[in-house]
Design a protein around this motif. Structure first.
Motif, PDB file in Angstrom:
ATOM      1  N   HIS A   1       2.111   9.071  -6.321  1.00 53.69           N
ATOM      2  CA  HIS A   1       2.595  10.281  -5.895  1.00 53.69           C
ATOM      3  C   HIS A   1       3.703  10.695  -7.043  1.00 53.69           C
ATOM      4  O   HIS A   1       3.724  11.865  -7.563  1.00 53.69           O
TER       5      HIS A   1
ATOM      6  N   GLU B   1       2.324   1.596  -3.399  1.00 55.84           N
ATOM      7  CA  GLU B   1       1.549   2.015  -4.518  1.00 55.84           C
ATOM      8  C   GLU B   1       1.064   3.653  -4.169  1.00 55.84           C
ATOM      9  O   GLU B   1       0.990   4.302  -5.386  1.00 55.84           O
ATOM     10  N   LYS B   2       1.181   3.936  -2.973  1.00 52.83           N
ATOM     11  CA  LYS B   2       0.905   5.427  -2.567  1.00 52.83           C
ATOM     12  C   LYS B   2       2.221   6.352  -3.321  1.00 52.83           C
ATOM     13  O   LYS B   2       1.881   7.250  -3.888  1.00 52.83           O
TER      14      LYS B   2
ATOM     15  N   GLU C   1       4.410  11.463   5.520  1.00 52.31           N
ATOM     16  CA  GLU C   1       3.336  10.241   5.075  1.00 52.31           C
ATOM     17  C   GLU C   1       4.189   9.218   4.174  1.00 52.31           C
ATOM     18  O   GLU C   1       3.458   8.227   4.092  1.00 52.31           O
TER      19      GLU C   1
ATOM     20  N   ALA D   1       0.831  -1.449  -0.014  1.00 50.30           N
ATOM     21  CA  ALA D   1       0.087  -0.102  -0.039  1.00 50.30           C
ATOM     22  C   ALA D   1       0.780   1.325   0.042  1.00 50.30           C
ATOM     23  O   ALA D   1       0.596   2.159  -0.626  1.00 50.30           O
ATOM     24  N   LEU D   2       2.006   1.143   0.829  1.00 50.50           N
ATOM     25  CA  LEU D   2       2.860   2.393   0.918  1.00 50.50           C
ATOM     26  C   LEU D   2       3.450   2.696  -0.430  1.00 50.50           C
ATOM     27  O   LEU D   2       3.678   3.482  -0.852  1.00 50.50           O
TER      28      LEU D   2
END
Length: 273
Positions: free
Chosen positions: A35, A30-31, A52, A27-28
């Motif tokens: 970005h 993919e984020k 973040e 998840a991190l």
């Protein structure tokens, strides 16, 4: 039966924890990928500071396709601007070169390697998820748990049961290093209590046929003799000593579980750092 149930429960719990860690790492990543695709290299500064894109021990790091570190939210921030292949061992260099050649169309990929955990200073197994975006490799990893006492006991049960059923094939499997008796830092070794010599060893075949009673730890403290004396008096036992961890390459505390099967002392130990 109770031990088997306990080991199964531990394995299931560890699998669940690993699944949660894997999901959080993905998840991190993919984020971070989303970005980066929005702002390009402007994201590198954000990846390299607390915020973040840092989640506990999980953080984003980025290299270019030449292997130069461009960003990191963890201790590897000190490597920014350097070709990180220069700090990797030969085996890891080869694996890293394969990562750098991964096509962008491959999507999220994963790999495992050993890296120093900045929280405790120990070299531990780390699983990393990575994705290529143009000529950048974005990655997020997490440390895998060390072997637990229950896992060592389970491997000992497996080895002793197998020896009782088929001695020759089991010793051959242990010495092959590929027969299911080597689980990362956990391995089996077997000693003939009459001859006092190793007959099988899960990581170091050079020890086979050597005199176990003369084995000492790196500080010169006897290891083999007290274990042999203990197993002569009782069918099972435990012994603590210092020994080289084949995974980290460091001398660490080791807790060994041992059991007598016929003329054999069978042992498995876990490292506690």
């Amino acid at each position: 039966m109770a031990m088997a149930v306990a080991c199964l429960g531990l394995a299931q719990a560890m699998a669940a924890d690993d699944a949660q860690e894997a999901a959080a790492a993905k998840a991190l990543l993919e984020k971070a990928v989303a970005h980066y695709r929005q702002v390009g290299d402007k994201a590198l500064a954000e990846f390299s500071r607390q915020g973040e894109f840092v989640d506990g021990e999980r953080y984003v790091f980025v290299t270019d396709t030449s292997g130069v570190m461009l960003a990191s939210g963890g201790p590897s921030v000190a490597l920014i601007g350097r070709d990180i292949s220069s700090v990797l061992d030969p085996d890891l260099q080869k694996a890293f070169k394969g990562v750098l050649q991964t096509p962008e169309s491959a999507g999220i990929q994963q790999a495992e390697y050993r890296w120093q955990n900045w929280r405790d200073g120990k070299v531990e197994r780390k699983r990393v998820y990575f994705q290529r975006v143009a000529n950048r490799i974005l990655a997020v990893g997490y440390y895998l748990p060390r072997a637990a006492p229950q896992q060592a006991r389970a491997l000992l049960n497996k080895a002793t049961n197998a020896l009782a059923q088929d001695q020759s094939s089991t010793l051959e499997a242990i010495n092959s290093l590929k027969g299911g008796f080597l689980q990362d830092e956990l391995y089996v070794f077997v000693v003939n209590v009459n001859t006092k010599r190793y007959v099988a060893h899960g990581t170091n075949l050079r020890l086979v046929n050597t005199d176990f009673s003369k084995i000492k730890d790196p500080e010169g403290k006897p290891v083999g003799l007290p274990m042999l004396e203990m197993i002569k008096k009782q069918p099972e036992g435990e012994y603590e000593y210092r020994w080289r961890n084949p995974v980290t390459g460091k001398v660490e505390h080791k807790h060994a579980y041992m059991r007598k099967v016929g003329d054999f002392l069978v042992a498995v130990g876990y490292y506690s750092g």
